[in-house]
Enzyme design. Sequence first.
Site, PDB file in Angstrom:
ATOM      1  N   GLY A 173      -2.510  15.732   3.275  1.00  0.00           N
ATOM      2  CA  GLY A 173      -3.413  14.501   3.823  1.00  0.00           C
ATOM      3  C   GLY A 173      -3.285  13.174   3.417  1.00  0.00           C
ATOM      4  O   GLY A 173      -3.578  12.324   4.033  1.00  0.00           O
ATOM      5  N   ASP A 174      -3.247  12.826   2.081  1.00  0.00           N
ATOM      6  CA  ASP A 174      -3.026  11.745   1.391  1.00  0.00           C
ATOM      7  C   ASP A 174      -1.784  10.993   1.821  1.00  0.00           C
ATOM      8  O   ASP A 174      -1.627   9.756   2.358  1.00  0.00           O
ATOM      9  CB  ASP A 174      -2.780  11.728  -0.198  1.00  0.00           C
ATOM     10  CG  ASP A 174      -4.115  12.162  -0.946  1.00  0.00           C
ATOM     11  OD1 ASP A 174      -4.855  11.341  -0.680  1.00  0.00           O
ATOM     12  OD2 ASP A 174      -4.037  13.383  -1.426  1.00  0.00           O
ATOM     13  N   SER A 175      -0.701  11.884   2.267  1.00  0.00           N
ATOM     14  CA  SER A 175       0.751  11.321   2.603  1.00  0.00           C
ATOM     15  C   SER A 175       0.577  10.988   4.031  1.00  0.00           C
ATOM     16  O   SER A 175       1.033   9.799   4.543  1.00  0.00           O
ATOM     17  CB  SER A 175       1.837  12.347   2.343  1.00  0.00           C
ATOM     18  OG  SER A 175       1.952  12.761   1.092  1.00  0.00           O
ATOM     19  N   ALA A 178      -1.311   7.648   4.198  1.00  0.00           N
ATOM     20  CA  ALA A 178      -0.494   6.631   3.784  1.00  0.00           C
ATOM     21  C   ALA A 178       0.420   6.237   4.534  1.00  0.00           C
ATOM     22  O   ALA A 178       0.924   4.998   5.008  1.00  0.00           O
ATOM     23  CB  ALA A 178       0.208   6.696   2.461  1.00  0.00           C
TER      24      ALA A 178
END
Length: 402
Positions: A173-175, A178
């Site tokens: 999710g973070d990646s 980003a």
Amino acid sequence: MSQDQPTGALAGVRVIEAGQLLAGPFAGQLMGDLGADVVKVEPPGLGDPMRQWGREKPHGHSLWWPIVARNKRSVTLNLREEAGQEIFLRLVEHADVVVENFRPGTLERWNLGYERLKERNPGIVLVRVSGYGQTGPYSERAGYGSIGEAMGGLRYITGEPDRPPSRTGLSIGDSLAATHATVGTLAALLHRERTGEGQVVDSAIYEAVLAMTESLVTEWDVAGYQRERTGPILPNVAPSNVYPTADGHTILIAANQDSVFGRLADLMGEPGWKELPAYATHGARGANQEELDDRIADWTAKHDAATLLDLLHEGGVPAGRIYRAEDMLEDPHYEAREAIVRVPDETFGTLAMPNVVPRLSGTPGSVRWTGPKLGEHNAEVYGGLLGLGADEIAELTGAGVI
């Protein structure tokens, strides 16, 4: 630590990275990989918590930090202090992009919101990565990547059907947030080149996950169909599954396209399958997915993995092993493409890590150095870029500002 001048497509672009943990810093990593000068701003004495993260810590050091902070310069700065805020604004005057992933409203409480940044640099692009976005009723909630994966629809459909929802073994999710933030940044920089105007890039984790869910929402909205957890398969896409081999391995075979399925049937010695009503079309194979998978598994189980893969590759059928890290490090294709690069590191000697993606033929990116020490570039940035003298830097350091 060798820190050559960047030569990639983003050489000449300066990014001030004020975020921490993963979503904002991964956006900074992507831009740094492509040649941007990324100046990472960290709290004095503490630094980014990513310096401590990761399961394995040889010599007491994180193996995650050298990757997510690669190609970056580290400075320390207390953004909660007015003097620190003023120095940050001076950095912004020399920057093209600011990346942050604090909870929405944090920059504003520090008097560093977009309007103030724009006063100092009208062309600044402010990249804001957060759990729920900068607006809406949930915007001020704390939101980690795992929550965004759940809200964005990924977690519900991941795993086996007879078990609770699972997660991938990565902070996807973070990646994703980003990566979308980086795409938005590049678009904003192109717009600024045409107009001179900066803007805000608002990347929400749950929306970045949602963007990858294909027709999941539309299927429910139009047909009332809810995708469920299906383990290693996609319903009605067959054959595309994991199959056993005689020597105890498993391989993936993806032969769901009509022409590819025909080639698989020939290899199996079953050319007549191409004409069977149950297998002749994509829809028919989907309707008979379980039966077809069982018959393919009976065939693969009679062959060892290496022989089977050679046969499938020669026959033009997509297939492959399920790789672990050790497989990647030994694979000749990885080696030929330099998909994994070994980078000198002061602590570990050399570190193997994923190389830059995507590849550009004319202005390729590169991994120039691993994650820096905390405040390693204070003198270089504050002295060289902002023109602060050694005495002034020492005074600010003693006051806890830098």
